[in-house]
Design a protein around this motif. Structure first.
Motif, PDB file in Angstrom:
ATOM      1  N   MET A   1       7.072   2.338   1.315  1.00 40.86           N
ATOM      2  CA  MET A   1       5.850   1.739   1.803  1.00 40.86           C
ATOM      3  C   MET A   1       6.152   0.326   2.293  1.00 40.86           C
ATOM      4  N   ARG A   2       5.573  -0.022   3.431  1.00 42.36           N
ATOM      5  CA  ARG A   2       5.725  -1.359   3.995  1.00 42.36           C
ATOM      6  C   ARG A   2       4.353  -2.021   4.072  1.00 42.36           C
ATOM      7  N   LEU A   3       4.265  -3.246   3.541  1.00 40.42           N
ATOM      8  CA  LEU A   3       3.038  -4.023   3.552  1.00 40.42           C
ATOM      9  C   LEU A   3       3.345  -5.368   4.190  1.00 40.42           C
ATOM     10  N   PHE A   4       2.642  -5.691   5.255  1.00 43.50           N
ATOM     11  CA  PHE A   4       2.832  -6.944   5.975  1.00 43.50           C
ATOM     12  C   PHE A   4       1.851  -7.994   5.462  1.00 43.50           C
ATOM     13  N   THR A   5       2.197  -9.265   5.690  1.00 43.11           N
ATOM     14  CA  THR A   5       1.260 -10.364   5.448  1.00 43.11           C
ATOM     15  C   THR A   5       1.334 -11.297   6.645  1.00 43.11           C
ATOM     16  N   ALA A 106      -1.759   4.950   0.499  1.00 42.37           N
ATOM     17  CA  ALA A 106      -1.437   5.528   1.809  1.00 42.37           C
ATOM     18  C   ALA A 106      -2.082   4.713   2.937  1.00 42.37           C
ATOM     19  N   ARG A 107      -3.292   4.229   2.721  1.00 39.40           N
ATOM     20  CA  ARG A 107      -3.972   3.424   3.753  1.00 39.40           C
ATOM     21  C   ARG A 107      -3.334   2.052   3.920  1.00 39.40           C
ATOM     22  N   LEU A 108      -2.654   1.579   2.889  1.00 40.44           N
ATOM     23  CA  LEU A 108      -2.009   0.280   2.969  1.00 40.44           C
ATOM     24  C   LEU A 108      -0.607   0.330   3.566  1.00 40.44           C
ATOM     25  N   ASP A 109      -0.039   1.507   3.682  1.00 34.61           N
ATOM     26  CA  ASP A 109       1.293   1.624   4.278  1.00 34.61           C
ATOM     27  C   ASP A 109       1.202   1.239   5.753  1.00 34.61           C
ATOM     28  N   GLY A 110       1.846   0.154   6.114  1.00 37.65           N
ATOM     29  CA  GLY A 110       1.786  -0.350   7.483  1.00 37.65           C
ATOM     30  C   GLY A 110       0.657  -1.322   7.725  1.00 37.65           C
TER      31      GLY A 110
END
Length: 144
Positions: A1-5, A106-110
């Motif tokens: 999973m990748r989460l950007f800021t 799943a909704r937070l991936d990307g």
């Protein structure tokens, strides 16, 4: 999973939305307490959603559970608590809120967590991202 800021201050609209588009961000999650300030410029509540959708094809949402309380933010801004204490208190707050159970992984991936701070080092969006990495595991945090 990748989460950007990402933060919007000290950035032009072109640079800000260009970074989102280039990274392939799928959803912009606004974690600010106050989204209506005139000082927010292009990142003001309604404008941000329009620009993100029209320029990048990205939907936005506000996640107040990922924002500090007014009292906590006020104490930090007034210098009553330093960054390490603020970050520790905020981490305890989001742990009490059990944000990891309220968010759909799943909704937070990307997806990308948005706030105002230009850099992530002293910003609550980074505390949220790191907390999710600690509780969920296998979360790559990318600061744009």
């Amino acid at each position: 999973m990748r989460l950007f800021t990402i933060g919007f201050t000290q950035s032009s609209a072109a640079h800000f939305f260009g970074r989102l588009k280039e990274a392939g961000v799928t959803r912009l999650i606004d974690v600010r307490l106050n989204r209506r300030s005139q000082l927010a410029g292009f990142a003001k509540e309604g404008d941000l959603a329009w620009f993100a959708r029209e320029l990048c094809g990205i939907e936005t949402e506000h996640a107040l559970a990922l924002a500090p309380t007014p009292a906590l933010l006020g104490a930090y801004r007034a210098g009553e608590v330093d960054w390490p204490e603020y970050a520790a208190r905020f981490k305890r707050l989001i742990a009490r809120r059990r944000i990891e159970t309220q968010l759909d992984r799943a909704r937070l991936d990307g997806a990308c967590l948005l706030c105002s701070e230009a850099l992530p080092h002293h910003c609550h969006r980074r505390v949220v991202a790191e907390y999710l990495r600690e509780t969920w595991g296998k979360v790559e945090v990318v600061d744009l």
